[in-house]
Scaffold this active site. Structure first.
Site, PDB file in Angstrom:
ATOM      1  N   SER A  35       0.847  -1.191   0.000  1.00  0.00           N
ATOM      2  CA  SER A  35       0.000   0.000   0.000  1.00  0.00           C
ATOM      3  C   SER A  35       0.889   1.251   0.000  1.00  0.00           C
ATOM      4  O   SER A  35       1.691   1.430  -0.911  1.00  0.00           O
ATOM      5  CB  SER A  35      -0.953  -0.034   1.201  1.00  0.00           C
ATOM      6  OG  SER A  35      -1.986   0.908   1.050  1.00  0.00           O
TER       7      SER A  35
ATOM      8  N   GLU B  55      -1.841  -2.469  -8.369  1.00  0.00           N
ATOM      9  CA  GLU B  55      -3.010  -2.796  -7.552  1.00  0.00           C
ATOM     10  C   GLU B  55      -3.476  -1.523  -6.876  1.00  0.00           C
ATOM     11  O   GLU B  55      -2.723  -0.558  -6.790  1.00  0.00           O
ATOM     12  CB  GLU B  55      -2.673  -3.880  -6.519  1.00  0.00           C
ATOM     13  CG  GLU B  55      -1.619  -3.505  -5.481  1.00  0.00           C
ATOM     14  CD  GLU B  55      -2.159  -2.737  -4.280  1.00  0.00           C
ATOM     15  OE1 GLU B  55      -3.353  -2.885  -3.946  1.00  0.00           O
ATOM     16  OE2 GLU B  55      -1.386  -1.971  -3.682  1.00  0.00           O
TER      17      GLU B  55
ATOM     18  N   HIS C 273      -4.890  -5.299  -1.646  1.00  0.00           N
ATOM     19  CA  HIS C 273      -5.753  -5.118  -0.479  1.00  0.00           C
ATOM     20  C   HIS C 273      -6.847  -6.176  -0.497  1.00  0.00           C
ATOM     21  O   HIS C 273      -8.024  -5.879  -0.759  1.00  0.00           O
ATOM     22  CB  HIS C 273      -6.368  -3.724  -0.488  1.00  0.00           C
ATOM     23  CG  HIS C 273      -5.376  -2.609  -0.360  1.00  0.00           C
ATOM     24  ND1 HIS C 273      -4.520  -2.246  -1.384  1.00  0.00           N
ATOM     25  CD2 HIS C 273      -5.103  -1.780   0.677  1.00  0.00           C
ATOM     26  CE1 HIS C 273      -3.770  -1.228  -0.984  1.00  0.00           C
ATOM     27  NE2 HIS C 273      -4.101  -0.931   0.258  1.00  0.00           N
TER      28      HIS C 273
END
Length: 305
Positions: free
Chosen positions: A109, A207, A276
């Site tokens: 992330s 992503e 995620h």
């Protein structure tokens, strides 16, 4: 490439929060997970600090990171959570210190900024994988995701196929390259900085979470205009969760991907449970990998030695 040394039972891992403040209860639950793996856990001195949306001041977060890097007892650094704030530290990190003290660095992330900067400044292999408070400490953290931590103890070639999840081909082909990337919005935020993601000849992993299709379109367009898509040998599309559009009418995510990748010069596949999501397939970044739409497979070289 610099491969970090594998873990052994009895080793100590360091935990810091270079971005947002972690939930302390979930953090403690995650510590038990590592204890069960035979690992000791050492928390950063400032792990409980908060400053708005940050886990303390920039100086506190940077200090914890540097402390873990030079601590000879600590064999791996696994971050507490993402959120926002890692990019604020990029130009203050002592990359020579990291090069002289290579060790496992694990997160995803917002940590994408750190992965990109460290790899490009030092050549150190890092790991895109679940973190303590944001993933491991949750009640729905699954066994498959947990097992991926085994790659830190034994050099392991990872093999992703449709046994794990359905994969969709946007552009056919087969190629090899060093895998880079991670969170799309974070990669875009590196553009125009000294830490701008380098994609030439690479396999680019993308992503994200909580971005609407038009936002994903905009970020892919920015990568395209910056020459970051055409330079890549192949594209690995990981998990894009929570993408329900509030805009009506809207393109679907599939239509966005088709627009950008249907005539791509190398292989492009989506559906990888990297990001995620649960299960979360953890991968080393910077290592050689092979993407084949013929076999519908992604093979990734070991990240530790």
């Amino acid at each position: 490439m610099i491969h970090p040394i594998r873990l052994q039972k009895g080793d100590t891992i360091g935990v810091t929060a270079p971005a947002g403040p972690p939930d302390q209860e979930k953090l403690q639950r995650a510590i038990a997970f590592f204890n069960e793996m035979g690992l000791r856990v050492k928390l950063g001195r400032n792990i409980k600090q908060t400053r708005g949306f940050l886990a303390g001041t920039d100086e506190e977060r940077l200090s914890d990171l540097h402390d873990m890097i030079i601590d000879t007892e600590v064999k791996a650094i696994i971050f507490a959570r993402g959120g926002y704030g890692t990019g604020r530290l990029a130009d203050c990190i002592d990359y020579e210190l990291i090069r002289q003290n290579p060790k496992i660095i694990w997160g995803y992330s917002d940590i994408t900024y750190l992965h990109t900067a460290i790899y490009q400044q030092t050549g150190l292999i890092t790991f895109h994988g679940p973190m303590l408070a944001s993933d491991i400490g949750k009640s729905d953290f699954d066994q498959f995701s947990a097992q991926l931590f085994r790659q830190l103890f034994t050099p392991t070639q990872l093999d992703y196929s449709e046994v794990i999840s359905p994969l969709k081909v946007y552009a056919a082909g087969e190629t090899v390259g060093q895998m880079v990337g991670g969170n799309l919005s974070l990669l875009v935020s590196t553009l125009g900085t000294p830490y701008e993601v380098e994609t030439t000849g690479k396999l680019l992993l993308l992503e994200d979470i909580g971005e609407e299709p038009y936002r994903i379109d905009g970020m892919l367009n920015q990568l395209r205009l910056a020459g970051k898509l055409c330079g890549a040998h192949g594209i690995v599309l990981g998990d894009f969760s929570e993408v329900n559009s509030k805009v009506n009418p809207s393109l679907t995510l599939d239509e966005v991907f088709t627009d950008y990748f249907s005539d791509f010069h190398g292989p492009v596949m989506s559906g990888f449970k990297i990001g995620h999501c649960f299960p979360h397939f953890s991968v080393p970044l910077g290592v050689w990998a092979k993407l084949s739409t013929i076999e519908k497979r992604l093979r990734i070289e070991p990240g530790v030695k």
